[in-house]
Design a protein around this motif. Structure first.
Motif, PDB file in Angstrom:
ATOM      1  N   GLU A  18       0.831  -1.210   0.000  1.00 41.83           N
ATOM      2  CA  GLU A  18       0.000   0.000   0.000  1.00 41.83           C
ATOM      3  C   GLU A  18       0.869   1.265   0.000  1.00 41.83           C
ATOM      4  N   LEU A  19       1.884   1.293   0.847  1.00 36.28           N
ATOM      5  CA  LEU A  19       2.740   2.487   0.938  1.00 36.28           C
ATOM      6  C   LEU A  19       3.634   2.631  -0.290  1.00 36.28           C
ATOM      7  N   THR A  21       2.935   1.669  -3.189  1.00 35.30           N
ATOM      8  CA  THR A  21       2.055   2.050  -4.302  1.00 35.30           C
ATOM      9  C   THR A  21       1.722   3.527  -4.274  1.00 35.30           C
ATOM     10  N   THR A  22       1.501   4.070  -3.080  1.00 36.53           N
ATOM     11  CA  THR A  22       1.049   5.460  -2.979  1.00 36.53           C
ATOM     12  C   THR A  22       2.190   6.470  -2.943  1.00 36.53           C
ATOM     13  N   GLN A  23       3.384   6.065  -2.419  1.00 38.00           N
ATOM     14  CA  GLN A  23       4.446   7.064  -2.288  1.00 38.00           C
ATOM     15  C   GLN A  23       5.820   6.590  -2.770  1.00 38.00           C
ATOM     16  N   THR A  28       9.256   5.655   1.277  1.00 37.10           N
ATOM     17  CA  THR A  28       8.632   4.888   2.356  1.00 37.10           C
ATOM     18  C   THR A  28       9.702   4.390   3.322  1.00 37.10           C
ATOM     19  N   GLN A  99      -2.828   2.062 -12.067  1.00 43.25           N
ATOM     20  CA  GLN A  99      -3.244   2.004 -10.668  1.00 43.25           C
ATOM     21  C   GLN A  99      -2.072   2.198  -9.700  1.00 43.25           C
ATOM     22  N   VAL A 100      -0.843   1.976 -10.166  1.00 44.89           N
ATOM     23  CA  VAL A 100       0.311   2.019  -9.257  1.00 44.89           C
ATOM     24  C   VAL A 100       1.449   2.848  -9.856  1.00 44.89           C
ATOM     25  N   GLU A 102       3.299   5.346  -8.673  1.00 45.83           N
ATOM     26  CA  GLU A 102       4.440   5.586  -7.792  1.00 45.83           C
ATOM     27  C   GLU A 102       5.276   4.318  -7.621  1.00 45.83           C
ATOM     28  N   LYS A 322     -13.954   9.404  -3.686  1.00 50.45           N
ATOM     29  CA  LYS A 322     -13.156  10.368  -2.932  1.00 50.45           C
ATOM     30  C   LYS A 322     -13.451  11.810  -3.330  1.00 50.45           C
TER      31      LYS A 322
END
Length: 407
Positions: A18-19, A21-23, A28, A99-100, A102, A322
């Motif tokens: 999750e991390l 993927t987002t940053q 991370t 979708q990913v 990052e 969102k």
């Protein structure tokens, strides 16, 4: 994720994914991962050694990576139009990578910082994806449906390298302006890898690629359009409005994504959308009649009802959970839901791009001139000629049918 993994290990890997993927991987920290996974950082180090050991475990143990090749290869049928299959394959790959962004940027751009073992795992994953596509292309060559001067598995590797390269550029940078949109890129891909390799095989026209460069138009029949709209209606107000705009105005997915609530002109006599791009601006009316069926009036139709139901202050016309502008991936996912278990007369799954085929042909069938259609679409006369031919073909079929009924 494998059921044999301990709950703590599963939680750490899931949190890391999750991390990352987002940053991204570099941004991370192990502390962030441990805190979010609700474990002691010492536990993380004991299990994985360091962050790169965790990344290695993620690549080897997470189903998100174990099944990626199978997901991308799911549309590689044993038979069918090679152009169509490559189109679907490229679309699936780009939807997955989008979708990913990052994580993709970290895996590719920061790979030189990873230990050799990590890079070897990445290489094996890419090799597996190339192998699956290469196996399909080899079968297409054997069946005579694909001509190529390259060995099939080298062609597969080159095809995937082009797709991944496009994704890296488009999903991690701004204002590249290499292609008009994703459909334009996929159309160019097919033109490069399939059409030029099949000059003696006229059957492989790019019937689902970007319409502006297509030599064949594949519109949807009225009964199928009606079913799709009915399924969208069952999914909720926004889905119904989305499907309505696709079929009633012939807009591309990218144009729909960028629409703002203010970009509409609504009166008792007309409902018009203002389409603006960095280089041009045009207006497109929403049809109240679609393929012979009535969908409300100018000030009371699926789009008007959706906008009237909105209680938020978000500016975009279509939103996700969102509150952000809906993405191409989210529209594609909705389309797949609406068209589940539906097939075209060509025995294929309907694609979103066919809504534009259908709208343009219908406009010509209803009497609009090519000149006026160029104004509504922003296309040239030459780009619209395939639609004019398809409209004439449908008119000829209708005339022959009417004559038969009279006799």
């Amino acid at each position: 994720m494998s059921s044999q993994l301990s709950p703590a290990r599963q939680r750490i890997i899931k949190t890391a994914l999750e991390l990352f993927t987002t940053q991204g991987v570099t941004s991370t920290t192990t502390r962030q991962i441990a805190d979010l996974a609700e474990v002691n950082e010492v536990t993380l180090f004991r299990q994985f050694g360091n962050k790169y050991g965790l990344l290695l475990a993620l690549l080897e143990e997470s189903t998100a990576f174990q099944n990626l090749g199978e997901y991308l290869a799911k549309n590689l049928y044993n038979e069918g139009d090679v152009s169509q299959i490559i189109h679907d394959y490229a679309s699936n790959a780009l939807l997955s990578l989008e979708q990913v962004p990052e994580l993709m940027r970290s895996l590719i751009g920061e790979a030189s910082q990873y230990p050799t073992e990590n890079r070897q795992v990445l290489g094996r994953g890419i090799k597996k994806i190339n192998q699956q596509l290469g196996d399909y292309l080899a079968k297409a060559v054997t069946q005579g449906s694909l001509n190529t001067n390259l060995p099939p598995h080298k062609l597969a590797a080159l095809l995937n390298a082009t797709i991944f390269g496009y994704a890296i550029i488009e999903f991690t940078s701004e204002f590249t302006e290499l292609w008009q949109n994703q459909d334009d890129f996929i159309n160019s891909l097919i033109n490069l890898f399939v059409t030029q390799n099949n000059l003696s095989t006229p059957a492989f026209s790019m019937n689902t690629a970007n319409l502006e460069l297509s030599s064949e138009v594949v519109d949807l029949p009225g009964n199928l359009v009606f079913k799709i709209l009915q399924q969208a209606r069952k999914s909720g107000l926004q889905d119904y409005a989305l499907a309505y705009v696709l079929f009633a105005a012939g807009l591309s997915v990218n144009e729909i994504i960028s629409l703002q609530k203010t970009q509409q002109i609504q009166t008792p006599q007309a409902h018009i959308l203002q389409i603006s791009t960095p280089t041009s601006s045009r207006q497109v009316p929403l049809n109240q009649w679609i393929m012979g069926k009535h969908y409300g009036v100018y000030n009371n139709n699926p789009l008007a009802k959706w906008l009237k139901s909105r209680k938020d202050d978000y500016p975009t016309m279509f939103i996700n959970d969102k509150g952000s502008s809906i993405s191409e991936l989210e529209i594609q996912q909705r389309w797949q839901k609406w068209t589940d278990n539906m097939y075209t007369p060509q025995s294929r799954k309907p694609t979103i791009i066919q809504t534009q085929h259908t709208w343009r042909v219908e406009m010509l069938m209803r009497g609009i001139s090519i000149e006026n259609l160029t104004i509504l679409t922003g296309c040239t006369d030459k780009q619209l000629q395939p639609y004019a031919y398809r409209a004439k073909e449908k008119s000829a079929i209708e005339q022959a049918t009417n004559l038969d009924q009279k006799n």
